[in-house]
Write an enzyme that holds these catalytic residues in place. Structure first.
Site, PDB file in Angstrom:
ATOM      1  NE  ARG A   1      43.047  26.449  11.858  1.00  0.00           N
ATOM      2  CZ  ARG A   1      41.987  25.804  11.380  1.00  0.00           C
ATOM      3  NH1 ARG A   1      41.520  26.118  10.213  1.00  0.00           N
ATOM      4  NH2 ARG A   1      41.390  24.848  12.065  1.00  0.00           N
ATOM      5  CB  THR A   2      49.218  24.361  14.625  1.00  0.00           C
ATOM      6  OG1 THR A   2      48.235  25.284  15.094  1.00  0.00           O
ATOM      7  CG2 THR A   2      50.544  24.655  15.273  1.00  0.00           C
TER       8      THR A   2
ATOM      9  NE  ARG B   1      48.063  22.078  18.614  1.00  0.00           N
ATOM     10  CZ  ARG B   1      47.147  22.791  17.958  1.00  0.00           C
ATOM     11  NH1 ARG B   1      45.977  22.261  17.653  1.00  0.00           N
ATOM     12  NH2 ARG B   1      47.393  24.031  17.599  1.00  0.00           N
TER      13      ARG B   1
ATOM     14  CG  HIS C   1      48.814  27.888  19.986  1.00  0.00           C
ATOM     15  ND1 HIS C   1      49.920  27.542  19.248  1.00  0.00           N
ATOM     16  CD2 HIS C   1      47.736  27.535  19.237  1.00  0.00           C
ATOM     17  CE1 HIS C   1      49.527  27.002  18.103  1.00  0.00           C
ATOM     18  NE2 HIS C   1      48.207  26.987  18.073  1.00  0.00           N
TER      19      HIS C   1
ATOM     20  CE  LYS D   1      54.428  -1.408  20.182  1.00  0.00           C
ATOM     21  NZ  LYS D   1      55.778  -1.490  19.646  1.00  0.00           N
TER      22      LYS D   1
END
Ligand code: CP
Length: 359
Positions: free
Chosen positions: A86-87, A136, A169, A115
């Site tokens: 959703r986000t 996120r 959030h 790397k």
């Protein structure tokens, strides 16, 4: 008040979240979006109004053509090193609505982090190519540190925290508030309501952010209902105590259903069990689930919410009830995130003017 260029990182990190909020603006306007405490009531109301305007404008092709030009000069990077449906998609859709082109890293095994490149260098690299970074991360506080770092470079692009660790959030909380604003439009608004949080409150960052945003409203009672070991953190309770907010802690969900104006169900976030071992305590999931029978005890004007994804917390047979607003809540995420991005780039006025010209 200053910006993140005016303060050393170690000094900034010592401030309270409310004090930090004053440093997240640039030229007097919203810039970085990192946590709930940076939003006041007027911010929430103006974002809600703008989201509703965008929603109405988007109903026609002519309106969509207008919106697609609002930020067609901008590019956004979606850096999601934790899973999301959703986000990620609602930010993506919000960018598309406003004409922003996007890039993405969703799997760091396909980026140079494989790397050995640090997260910090990765984010700074994104700022070389993009005008906004939406990130996120499972690392609490990373978005905040990167906001300070980027603010002190020659490419000071805004950062939006799309979920950080177990702490916050904030944009989920914005869409939750927008959903509550809309749900209580005809019943006196959010003031005076009883909001009940249910489930894994120990690790639910959406609950933490929403609980803090609700401090902007008068006489809201907050109920925290969780099994033993999953209760909300003492830091949130201390903040509520300080603000004089009335709250209740309980483990008896079904008994409290008739008292709630909004019930905010959450799933058990057992992905965290693997990283910090807490709180893998087993409990009867049925005691923290909402079924068809429970609709009878839910107030007529109450709403049932969930940030999703859901597991067994809400029976899908409940979805047809008009009080089950979680699918609308999810869609609201797209509108409020579009409003947030338009605000960061100072394009609210052009949207308001367009909406006014159509009345
Ligand atoms: N509510 C929410 O954050 O959902 P996703 O994890 O799917 O983005």
């Amino acid at each position: 008040m200053g910006a993140l260029t005016d303060i050393r990182l170690d000094e900034y990190l010592k401030l309270s979240q409310v004090e930090k909020g004053a440093y997240l603006k640039r030229d007097g306007r919203l810039f970085h979006v990192l946590f709930a405490q940076q939003f006041g009531r007027e911010d929430l109301e103006s974002l809600g109004r703008l989201a509703t305007r965008i929603r109405f404008i988007a109903k026609t092709k002519e309106g969509m053509d207008f919106l697609r030009n609002v930020l067609s000069d901008k590019r956004a990077m979606l850096y999601f090193s934790q899973p999301s449906t959703r986000t990620f998609l609602s930010f993506c859709a919000a960018c598309q609505i406003l004409g922003i082109t996007t890039g993405e890293v969703r799997d760091t095994s396909t980026s140079s982090e494989l790397k050995g490149e640090s997260r910090e260098d990765s984010v700074r690299t994104f700022s070389s190519y993009f005008d906004l970074i939406i990130m996120r991360s499972e690392i609490g506080g990373l978005a905040e540190r990167m906001a300070w770092t980027l603010s002190n470079t020659e490419r000071p692009v805004p950062i939006i925290n799309a979920g950080s660790g177990k702490d916050q959030h904030p944009t989920q909380a914005l869409l939750d508030i927008y959903t509550l604003q809309r749900s209580f439009e005809t019943t006196g608004g959010i003031d005076g309501k009883t909001i009940m949080f249910v489930g894994d409150l120990a690790r639910g960052r959406t609950v933490r952010s929403l609980s803090l945003l609700l401090l902007n409203y008068s006489d809201v009672r907050q109920y925290f209902v969780a099994p033993e070991g999953y209760q909300i953190g003492s830091d949130i309770l201390q903040t509520l105590d300080k603000a004089g907010v009335r709250y209740k802690l309980s483990s008896d969900f079904h008994a409290l259903i008739p008292e709630a104006d909004a019930i905010y169900m959450t799933r058990v976030q057992d992905e965290w069990d693997k990283t910090d071992g807490k709180p893998a305590v087993s409990f009867d999931r049925g005691r923290y689930s909402f079924g068809v029978e429970d609709l009878k005890r839910l107030k007529e004007k109450a709403v049932l919410m969930h940030p999703f994804p859901r597991r067994t917390e809400i029976d899908p047979a409940v979805d047809h009830d008009p009080r089950a607003v979680y699918w609308r809540q999810m869609r609201n995420g797209m509108w409020i995130r579009a409003a947030l991005i338009a605000t960061i780039f100072g394009r609210e006025k052009v949207i308001d003017e367009h909406a006014a010209s159509k009345v």
